[in-house]
Enzyme design. Structure first.
Site, mmCIF file in Angstrom:
data_model
loop_
_atom_site.group_PDB
_atom_site.id
_atom_site.type_symbol
_atom_site.label_atom_id
_atom_site.label_comp_id
_atom_site.label_asym_id
_atom_site.label_seq_id
_atom_site.Cartn_x
_atom_site.Cartn_y
_atom_site.Cartn_z
ATOM 1 N N ASP A 334 -28.873 15.278 -30.292
ATOM 2 C CA ASP A 334 -29.751 14.464 -29.462
ATOM 3 C C ASP A 334 -29.769 13.048 -30.041
ATOM 4 O OD1 ASP A 334 -31.569 13.794 -27.514
ATOM 5 O OD2 ASP A 334 -33.304 14.572 -28.601
ATOM 6 N N ASP A 592 -34.922 19.031 -29.247
ATOM 7 C CA ASP A 592 -36.351 19.105 -29.546
ATOM 8 C C ASP A 592 -37.199 19.456 -28.336
ATOM 9 O OD1 ASP A 592 -36.007 16.826 -28.100
ATOM 10 O OD2 ASP A 592 -36.859 15.451 -29.576
ATOM 11 N N ASP A 596 -33.873 21.626 -24.008
ATOM 12 C CA ASP A 596 -32.793 21.944 -24.946
ATOM 13 C C ASP A 596 -32.712 23.433 -25.263
ATOM 14 O OD1 ASP A 596 -32.043 19.213 -25.353
ATOM 15 O OD2 ASP A 596 -33.793 18.975 -26.640
#
Length: 858
Positions: A334, A592, A596
């Site tokens: 990310d 997070d 996801d």
């Protein structure tokens, strides 16, 4: 039916509010009647994200015993018990039970992830029914309900916004957007991704500012959150490379042991040996060949890796993930908070066509900084991230925000409006304006020069300046003083800067042959800028819309060749992981947010953020980073590679011992000789050396240069040709040394017990010497000394003490059929150990020279 929408898959974000209300059959002013709400509740079901029932606890526990190596261990335990080794059998049973418990706990990860998703939906909501607002359980919301939202509320269902007043929603957990989204009531194209649907709100997201009213369009499993829950529930959990390799190795080992034992039994009976005697010999062969300590060693090596990773800020929830991370070939990371600081920071100011650094801004653009402090609702530790960044820029320039506010108290405010994209505040009769560059500039005719003075506003220069800043992925705000006449004070450009340690970590991963890919829900321009700053090739950024348009035949190849992905949906993240896995990669995925969770569960190793992540992400992941920092991933990869090296070292050490024990028995059978080592003595060797010698490999420090080599190929088996060569060599050395010592002692007139005692001590002595050599598998240990190891020295000392007790303690002589021996016997032990060490080291040296010449084509 659990949940749904009133009209299936209607794209409500692309319809006017009036059309949405008509389709949902509701008056936005009065809401549904109570009777209609009850009817729809019966039709669509409750607004809950239901967790599908998984296998029961008993079934999950029993499934842990369905493994070839467990069968081999159970067989070893039974045989050990039959021959009186009750303590040894108890140890083996304990190992089997430990493995089962660990696996049972791991099986619960997916269930907990789904339960965490269900907790994202709030308990109560404000709904308008029968023309009156009322609080109702969120589980009783239905499509068509009119809900009221205010700052601090979680959106209780998917809604089409009908009224908005200064509303901003934090959708980061769902979309990955790094800043709260300003909401409006306008239309967006039908093809717009969730992150771009400004006229809609989604279940589980958080209202950070303002108020809104919306029409519920989907509840429960039909919401975006429910869709993610479905992806998590249906995402196949991929076996880790270590799990696959151990399973294959266990099957191969089981077949070999059974085949060799059966062949030896038949040969012995054909040669005239009584069947009961041959059964005893074959059992000794099987017991010797079974590596009882392998599962325990694997568990302990991985557990030591868990401890080492925890010191680097990585908490491992799934033991095999330790080794998997070391074998990772692709890391999908990310952006926000992992590669960046997750804190908006002003980096550049500008005025009159000039870029000005923050360090020089206090003199040249002081009033621009002051306007950023006054036209601002935030405090340093609370408020909108953009406004907090403006306070930070003033402090960085040497100003005191509290003193500025005290000297110019606010007397009036025109709050930020999404339509005008501006905010105005009044202080001691002076008005300051903050907002989008084009909106602020439209109200100004002059601009302030750096250092003082004014000139007519150069709009062309301003446009070029804005393009330059936005091309660098910066968010740009303009500031103006409106009284007595509007003057453009300047621009402040900000972004979420990369972590310095992340830049170094990305470079280390790439030098280690690991491909790093950024996958974010943020805008393409921002993703490109951050990718360039952290050292990723940012030539092409592939968006979610472009991914969706790719032909299936080109998908995998395009994904492999692209390093930056932006505006991707949860389903697309899952598709990216699958595409990379189809290409043979071992994929580590970081995340997070709720969005996801499916990809984290599907990846070979899911890495969640501990500080800023959601429960759903943490529960779906194999590993949690306490610092939310990419550098922790690189450190964990380093530890993981060391863990795999230590596993290889243990396997390279233990297999020759087990095979050598079996070969000693097999040679005796083929020669028709008395067994030089009986089953109970083999169990002694296995138990003591596996614990006090072999397990010291778990504590070996990571070798130098571990991050300078490419990842090992995922398809490479645990039992490689190089390892096979080494195993055969050491097995032969053990057989020759032990059998030779046994026959030599008998030739010198020693008793059978003395000869067997010498053979046992030779076996252990050669194993200890080989353990020293195994501290570096590929290079001579004197050249690649990994460092001091207290556990190694302690293991050697304890093993030596145990062998002395086995040899000279009367009760041990009785239990294990041994006898005291003289100095000559010990000289043979020492000589065999030295020769074995020298042969193995010479083999490493010669083989390394051969491989170097072969690689050069010599």
């Amino acid at each position: 039916m659990n949940a749904g929408t009133a009209t299936g898959t209607t794209e409500y974000h692309a319809l006017p509010v009036a059309a949405v209300a008509e389709r949902l059959g509701v008056d936005p002013a009065r809401g549904l009647s109570s009777a209609e709400a009850d009817a729809r509740l019966a039709r669509f079901g409750g607004n809950v994200v239901r967790v599908p029932a998984g296998p029961g606890p008993v079934r999950r526990l029993l499934a842990q015993f369905h493994d070839p190596l467990i069968y081999v261990l159970l067989l070893a335990g039974v045989v050990t018990w039959v021959f009186g080794g009750h303590v040894d059998a108890g140890v083996i049973a304990g190992v089997v039970l430990l493995n089962a418990v660990v696996g049972f706990v791991q099986e619960s990860r997916a269930q907990r992830a789904l339960e965490a998703l269900s907790k994202m939906v709030p308990v109560t909501a404000t709904v308008v029914r029968d023309g009156l607002p009322q609080r109702v359980p969120a589980a009783r919301l239905v499509p068509g309900d009119v809900v009221e939202l205010t700052a601090g509320d979680r959106v209780p269902a998917d809604v089409r916004l009908a009224e908005v007043h200064l509303a901003e929603v934090d959708e980061s957990a769902l979309t990955g957007e790094s800043v709260p989204v300003v909401k409006a009531t306008g239309l967006v194209p039908p093809s717009a991704v969730v992150a771009d649907r400004t006229g809609s709100g989604y279940s589980g997201t958080l209202v950070t500012r303002g108020q809104a009213r919306g029409l519920v369009t989907a509840t429960g499993g039909a919401t975006q959150l429910g869709g993610i829950q479905h992806l998590v529930a249906t995402a196949q959990v991929v076996e880790t490379p270590l799990t696959r390799k151990l399973a294959r190795f266990s099957r191969q080992l089981s077949v070999v042991i059974v085949a060799v034992s059966a062949t030896a039994f038949v040969l012995g009976v054909v040669r005239g040996t009584p069947a009961p005697e041959m059964f005893t010999a074959v059992v000794a062969l099987a017991v010797g060949a079974i590596p009882e300590g392998l599962p325990a060693a694997v568990a302990i090596v991985l557990a030591i890796g868990v401890v080492r990773m925890s010191r680097r800020g990585a908490i491992v929830r799934h033991l095999p993930a330790v080794e998997t991370l070391g074998g990772t070939t692709v890391i999908c990371t990310d952006k926000t908070g992992t590669l960046t600081r997750n804190r908006m920071t002003v980096t550049t100011l500008a005025a009159a066509g000039e870029l000005i650094s923050l360090a020089d801004s206090a003199k040249s653009l002081r009033e621009c900084l002051i306007a950023g402090v006054l036209c601002n609702d935030a405090q340093l530790d609370e408020g909108d991230p953009t406004e907090i960044a403006l306070l930070g820029s003033a402090i960085e320039a040497g100003l005191d925000p509290e003193a500025i506010r005290a000297a110019a108290p606010r007397t009036d405010t025109v709050p930020f409006e999404s339509e005008t994209r501006t905010m105005t505040t009044v202080h001691n009769g002076i008005s300051y304006l903050k907002g989008a560059v084009e909106e602020v500039a439209a109200r100004c005719e002059t601009e302030l020069l750096p250092g003082g003075g004014e000139r007519p506003l150069d709009r062309d220069a301003l446009d070029r300046l804005q393009e330059t800043l936005t091309a660098r992925g910066l968010r740009v705000l303009a500031f103006a003083r409106l009284t007595p006449v509007p003057v453009l004070l300047g621009l402040q450009a900000m972004h979420d800067p990369p972590r310095p340690e992340a830049v170094t970590a990305v470079a280390a991963c790439r030098s280690a042959g690991i491909d790093v890919k950024m996958i974010t829900g943020d805008h393409a321009g921002t993703a490109r800028a951050v990718a360039g700053e952290v050292g990723l090739a940012s030539g092409r950024v592939l968006t979610g819309a472009e991914l969706a348009a790719l032909p299936a035949a080109e998908f995998d190849e395009t994904v492999a060749a692209t390093q930056v992905f932006a505006r991707v949906s949860p389903g697309q993240k899952l598709d990216l992981v699958r595409a990379l896995q189809r290409g043979g990669h071992v994929v580590a995925m970081t995340g997070d947010g709720v969005n996801d969770a499916p990809a984290l569960r599907r990846a070979d190793i899911g890495v969640a953020m501990g500080a800023g992540g959601t429960d759903a992400a943490r529960q779906a992941a194999d590993m949690v980073l306490t610092s939310d920092d990419f550098a922790s991933i690189e450190a964990a990869v380093r530890v993981g590679r060391g863990v795999f090296d230590n596993l290889r070292k243990f396997i390279a050490w233990t297999l020759p011992a087990n095979i050598g024990e079996g070969m000693v028995v097999l040679v005796a059978i083929l020669l028709g000789a008395t067994l030089p080592i009986v089953p109970v003595q083999i169990l002694w060797i296995n138990m003591t050396t596996a614990v006090f010698l072999g397990l010291t490999m778990a504590f070996e420090p990571t070798e130098h240069g571990v991050m300078a080599r490419p990842p090992r190929p995922p398809e490479r088996p645990l039992f490689t040709a190089s390892l096979l060569r080494r195993v055969v060599l050491v097995s032969v050395l053990l057989v020759v040394a032990a059998f030779g010592a046994y026959r030599l002692q008998l030739g010198f007139g020693a008793s059978l017990a003395e000869a067997r005692t010498t053979a046992i001590n030779v076996f252990v002595g050669v194993q200890a010497a080989y353990l020293l050599s195994c501290r570096s598998l590929d290079r001579p240990v004197v050249r690649a000394w990994p460092g001091h190891s207290r556990m190694f020295l302690l293991g050697l000392g304890l093993t030596a003490g145990l062998q002395l007790l086995l040899t000279y303690l009367p009760v041990m002589n009785t239990w294990f059929h041994t006898a005291p021996v003289g100095v000559v016997s010990w000289l043979w032990v020492a000589g065999a150990a030295v020769v074995a060490f020298a042969v193995v080291e010479a083999d490493k040296l010669l083989w390394s020279r051969y491989t170097v010449k072969a690689s050069r084509g010599v």
